[in-house]
Motif scaffolding. Structure first.
Motif: not given
Length: 107
Positions: A68-81, A83-90
């Motif tokens: 989950i963490v790796a997929a979220a980070m890839i989404g942010i870096v590779a696909f410019d997705e 996330l909000g502060a609460i999502q980062y916290l979760c």
């Protein structure tokens, strides 16, 4: 080989499969989709030896949590997705749980 090595390899393959699935654009680009299926298949193949040694709950929680963490980070870096502060916290809580399971496991 070490069960933790198999688990790490399974996580890498699962995250790769997820990345490739995103690239397939809903299997419109079937080559990426086929590679995604290959990665997922290989993931389960190498996850099995880890489950022979480690508790299934620990393996699955770490596999899913780190994925989950790796997929979220890839989404942010590779696909410019975004996330909000609460999502980062979760996501951080998921990572803390996965690390806590690893630290407290005896195998």
């Amino acid at each position: 080989m070490n069960a933790w090595f198999f688990l790490a390899l399974a996580i890498t393959l699962e995250v790769s499969g997820t990345f490739l699935l995103k690239l397939s654009n809903g299997f419109e680009k079937w080559q990426w989709g086929a590679l995604s299926i290959a990665c997922y298949s290989a993931c389960f193949w190498v996850l099995a030896p880890a489950m022979k040694v480690l508790p299934v709950g620990v393996v699955y929680a770490i596999w899913a949590g780190v994925g989950i963490v790796a997929a979220a980070m890839i989404g942010i870096v590779a696909f410019d997705e975004k996330l909000g502060a609460i999502q980062y916290l979760c996501i951080a809580m998921v990572l803390v749980g996965a690390v806590g399971l690893r630290i407290t496991s005896n195998a």
